[in-house]
Design an enzyme around this catalytic site. Structure first.
Site, short mmCIF file in Angstrom:
data_model
loop_
_atom_site.label_atom_id
_atom_site.label_comp_id
_atom_site.label_asym_id
_atom_site.label_seq_id
_atom_site.Cartn_x
_atom_site.Cartn_y
_atom_site.Cartn_z
N GLU A 161 -40.06 2.12 -3.77
CA GLU A 161 -39.36 2.99 -2.83
C GLU A 161 -39.73 2.75 -1.58
OE1 GLU A 161 -36.47 4.41 -3.99
OE2 GLU A 161 -36.50 4.47 -1.58
N LYS A 220 -44.22 -3.98 -0.79
CA LYS A 220 -44.46 -2.57 -0.39
C LYS A 220 -45.49 -2.24 0.28
CE LYS A 220 -43.86 1.85 -0.63
NZ LYS A 220 -42.85 2.73 -0.30
N LEU A 221 -46.74 -2.80 -0.18
CA LEU A 221 -48.06 -2.49 0.61
C LEU A 221 -47.70 -3.21 2.05
CD1 LEU A 221 -50.68 -3.23 -1.98
CD2 LEU A 221 -49.83 -1.10 -1.39
N CYS A 276 -48.67 7.83 1.83
CA CYS A 276 -48.58 6.34 1.61
C CYS A 276 -49.43 5.69 2.71
CB CYS A 276 -47.15 6.09 1.84
SG CYS A 276 -46.23 6.59 0.46
C1 UDX Z 1 -43.68 5.93 5.00
C2 UDX Z 1 -42.75 4.82 5.27
O1 UDX Z 1 -42.06 5.03 6.41
C3 UDX Z 1 -41.61 4.77 3.97
O2 UDX Z 1 -41.16 3.40 4.05
C4 UDX Z 1 -42.57 4.42 2.59
O3 UDX Z 1 -41.52 4.59 1.41
C5 UDX Z 1 -43.44 5.62 2.44
O4 UDX Z 1 -44.33 5.72 3.65
P1 UDX Z 1 -43.39 8.79 5.29
O5 UDX Z 1 -45.07 8.48 4.93
O6 UDX Z 1 -42.51 9.48 4.26
O7 UDX Z 1 -42.71 7.25 4.92
O8 UDX Z 1 -43.02 8.87 6.70
P2 UDX Z 1 -43.22 8.03 8.11
O9 UDX Z 1 -41.86 8.34 8.81
O10 UDX Z 1 -43.25 6.42 7.70
O11 UDX Z 1 -44.21 8.63 8.88
C6 UDX Z 1 -45.83 8.72 8.50
C7 UDX Z 1 -46.55 9.39 9.55
O12 UDX Z 1 -46.53 8.46 10.69
C8 UDX Z 1 -46.27 10.51 10.13
O13 UDX Z 1 -47.33 11.20 9.80
C9 UDX Z 1 -45.53 10.29 11.25
O14 UDX Z 1 -45.60 11.53 12.19
C10 UDX Z 1 -46.20 9.29 11.80
N1 UDX Z 1 -45.62 8.49 12.87
C11 UDX Z 1 -44.41 7.80 12.85
C12 UDX Z 1 -46.07 8.51 14.19
O15 UDX Z 1 -47.05 8.87 14.61
N2 UDX Z 1 -45.43 7.58 15.05
C13 UDX Z 1 -44.25 6.78 14.78
O16 UDX Z 1 -43.74 6.41 15.61
C14 UDX Z 1 -43.72 7.03 13.73
#
Ligand code: UDX
Ligand code: ADP
Length: 465
Positions: A161, A220-221, A276
Site C-alpha cells: 500500500e 515498497k521498501l 514507515c
Molecule cells: C509514507 C509514504 O509517503 C507512503 O507512500 C507510504 O505508503 C507510507 O509512508 P506517510 O508516512 O503516511 O507515508 O507520510 P508522508 O507524507 O510520506 O510523510 C512522512 C514524514 O515526512 C512526515 O513526518 C512528513 O512531515 C515528513 N515530510 C514529508 C517532510 O519532512 N518533508 C517533505 O517534503 C515531505
C-alpha cells in the site's frame, strides 16, 4: 477465471481500515469484512467516532457500512467466507533478539498466516498488504503449503500500500499506481489477474502494475527509502543554508523546477516521522547486511542518521537561543502528530523533542488538534510525565506564560493567517521566542509583532545561535 466476490482484511489499522473501506465503496458487488483481534478497535469502527482520523474517511465508511462493508472480531468466520484475504497487520521494528532495532517483527504476519492455514476450508488468495521484508511471501508460503490439501490451495500475492496518512482517501481513490506481485506460475498469474480485476473497478488499467513477487516486495521498501532520502537530503542542505545565508525554501524551489528532480518531498523540516520511513529503511539496511553488502547498508543508514541529527540540531539551537538553559522555562509545543491531518503519532519528531526538553527540566505545554492526551502521555512514557507536560485545549492556552513556542507539526491552523499571533505574543514571557520546525509562518510578519523567530534552513537560525 477467478472472480473475487468476498474479501476479508485481517487488521483494522491505518492501512487495512481505509484501504478496504475504499475498496468496498468502489466495488459494491464485493462483500468486504475487516477483522481485528482488538475488540475496542472494532467497536470504534462500528461507532460514529472512527478510531482513525483521516479526511474523507467517515463519508466512505458511513456510506458502505452495513451494506457491503463490515467490521468484526470474528476472524475465523471472515477467513472462511473470503475468496481473497488481505493481511494488513502491524510489522513493527523488532525490540529484542536477532535484528533488534532493525529487522521487522513478523510475529503478527506469521500468526495471521497460521490462522488462515488452520481455519480455511476452501482455496484462497492471500495478499500481503503490510510492508514486509523481501521474501516474506516465502515464509507465508511455507506455512500455508504445510496446511494445504489437494482440495485447498493458496496463492500468495504482494500488493503493498502506497497511501500516505492525511491524504489516504485521496491516494486510494486516485492512486499513482497499484502494484501487484505474484509468482509467475499459471495459478499465480490467475490470482494476480483476479486482484487486477478488483482494482480496475476504479483504477485505470495502465496504473495497475504487475510484477514478480520479489520486485513488488522490494519496490515498497525502495519507494519509501527514496522518499525519505529526499527529505534527509534537503534537511542536510538546511544546515548549510543556516550557516551560509542561503534560504532552504529557495534552494528547494530552484532544484524542484528541474523536471528530472521534481518539486515534491523537498520541504525541509524538523525531521520525518511516521510508522514507515525509518522502519523500512532499517529493514533495507538489515537486508543489505544480511546479503553481505555493507556499503549499501551504510548508504541507507545515513538517511536515518541525518534525520536524528536534524532533530538534535533543532533542540540544541533552541537551548542555546534560550541562553543555554531551559530549566523551569515553559516551552509551548504546537503539534504532536507526525504530520498534519492525522492523529497518528508514531515516530513523530515531537516525541524526541519533548523528551529532550524534559531532560533539561523544562515545563512543556502541548497542543495538537487531533491527538488525544492519553496518547501523548503514552508516547512520552517517562516517570512523572503528567507533572512535566501539560496537554492544552488550544494553542493560546499552551503559549500562555511560555518563553518559547515551537512549531513541530504543520497543521493549517498554526499558519499566521489562521492563528492570532498577536494574541499569542501578548500572553508570552518576553523576549518571546518562536522556533518554526516546519517553515510554516511568515517570519518577517512575526518579527514585526515582536517575536524572536528562528526557522529551519533560514539564515536567522545561524544569526541568533
Ligand atoms: C509514507 C509514504 O509517503 C507512503 O507512500 C507510504 O505508503 C507510507 O509512508 P506517510 O508516512 O503516511 O507515508 O507520510 P508522508 O507524507 O510520506 O510523510 C512522512 C514524514 O515526512 C512526515 O513526518 C512528513 O512531515 C515528513 N515530510 C514529508 C517532510 O519532512 N518533508 C517533505 O517534503 C515531505
Ligand atoms: P498499520 O499502520 O500497518 O495499519 P496498525 O497497528 O494501525 O498498523 O494496525 C494493525 C492492526 O492489526 C492492529 O489493529 C492489530 O490489532 C491487528 N492485528 C495484528 N495481528 C492480528 C491478527 N493475527 N489477527 C487480527 N488482527 C491482528
Amino acid at each position: 477465471m477467478t472472480v473475487v466476490k468476498n474479501i476479508c482484511c485481517i487488521g483494522a489499522g491505518y492501512v487495512g481500515g481505509p484501504t478496504c473501506a475504499v475498496l468496498a465503496y468502489k466495488c459494491p458487488d464485493i462483500k468486504v469484512t475487516i477483522v481485528d483481534l482488538s475488540e475496542a478497535r472494532i467497536a470504534a469502527w462500528n461507532s460514529s467516532h472512527l478510531p482513525i482520523y483521516e479526511p474523507g474517511l467517515d463519508e466512505v465508511v458511513f456510506e458502505c457500512r452495513g451494506k457491503n462493508l463490515f467490521f468484526s472480531t470474528d476472524v475465523d468466520a471472515a477467513i472462511q467466507e473470503a475468496d481473497l484475504i488481505f493481511v494488513s497487520v502491524n510489522t513493527p521494528t523488532k525490540k529484542t533478539g536477532m535484528g533488534a532495532g532493525m529487522a521487522a517483527d513478523l510475529a503478527y504476519v506469521e500468526s495471521a498466516t497460521r490462522r488462515i492455514a488452520q481455519v480455511a476450508q476452501s482455496s484462497k488468495i492471500v495478499v500481503e498488504k503490510s510492508t514486509v521484508p523481501c521474501r516474506t511471501a516465502q515464509s507465508m508460503r511455507t506455512i500455508l503449503d504445510a496446511n494445504s490439501t489437494p482440495e485447498i490451495h493458496f496463492d500468495i500475492l504482494s500488493n503493498p500500500e502506497f497511501l500516505a496518512e492525511g491524504t489516504a482517501i485521496k491516494d486510494l481513490l486516485n492512486p499513482d499506481r497499484v502494484l501487484i506481485g505474484a509468482l509467475q506460475t499459471e495459478s499465480g498469474i490467475e490470482a494476480q489477474n483476479a486482484l487486477v480485476d478488483v482494482y480496475t473497478h476504479w483504477v485505470p488499467k495502465d496504473r495497475v502494475i504487475t510484477t514478480n513477487l520479489w520486485s513488488s516486495e522490494l519496490s515498497k521498501l525502495a519507494a519509501n527509502a527514496m522518499l525519505a532520502q529526499r527529505i534527509s537530503s534537503i534537511n542536510a542542505l538546511s544546515a548549510i543554508c543556516e550557516a551560509t545565508g542561503a534560504d532552504v525554501d529557495e534552494v528547494a524551489f530552484a532544484c524542484g523546477k528541474d523536471t528530472r528532480l521534481g518539486s515534491k518531498f523537498l520541504k525541509a523540516s524538523v525531521g520525518f516521522g511516521g510508522s514507515c520511513f525509518q522502519k523500512d529503511i532499517l529493514n533495507l539496511v538489515y537486508l543489505s547486511r544480511q546479503l553481505n553488502l555493507p556499503e549499501v547498508a551504510d548508504y541507507w543508514q545515513q538517511v536515518v542518521t541525518m534525520n536524528e541529527y536534524q532533530k538534535s540540531r533543532f533542540v540544541r539551537h533552541i537551548i542555546s537561543t534560550l541562553f543555554n538553559t531551559i530549566t523551569n522555562k515553559k516551552i509551548a509545543v504546537l503539534g504532536f502528530a507526525f504530520k498534519k491531518d492525522t492523529g497518528d503519532t508514531r515516530e513523530s519528531a515531537a516525541i524526541t523533542l519533548i523528551k529532550d526538553f524534559m531532560q533539561e527540566n523544562a515545563r512543556v505545554a502541548v497542543y495538537d488538534p487531533k491527538v488525544e492526551a492519553e496518547q501523548i502521555y503514552m508516547d512520552l512514557a517517562e516517570p512523572d510525565v503528567e507533572k512535566k507536560v501539560t496537554i492544552c485545549a488550544s494553542a493560546y492556552e499552551a503559549a500562555e506564560g511560555a518563553d518559547a513556542v515551537v512549531i513541530v507539526t504543520e497543521w493549517d491552523e498554526f499558519r499566521d493567517d489562521q492563528l492570532d499571533y498577536t494574541k499569542i505574543y501578548a500572553g508570552m514571557n518576553k523576549p518571546a521566542f518562536l522556533f518554526d520546525g516546519r517553515l510554516l509562518v511568515d517570519a518577517a510578519k512575526l518579527r514585526k509583532i515582536g517575536f524572536k523567530v528562528s526557522v529551519i534552513g533560514k539564515n536567522e537560525l545561524a544569526g541568533t545561535a
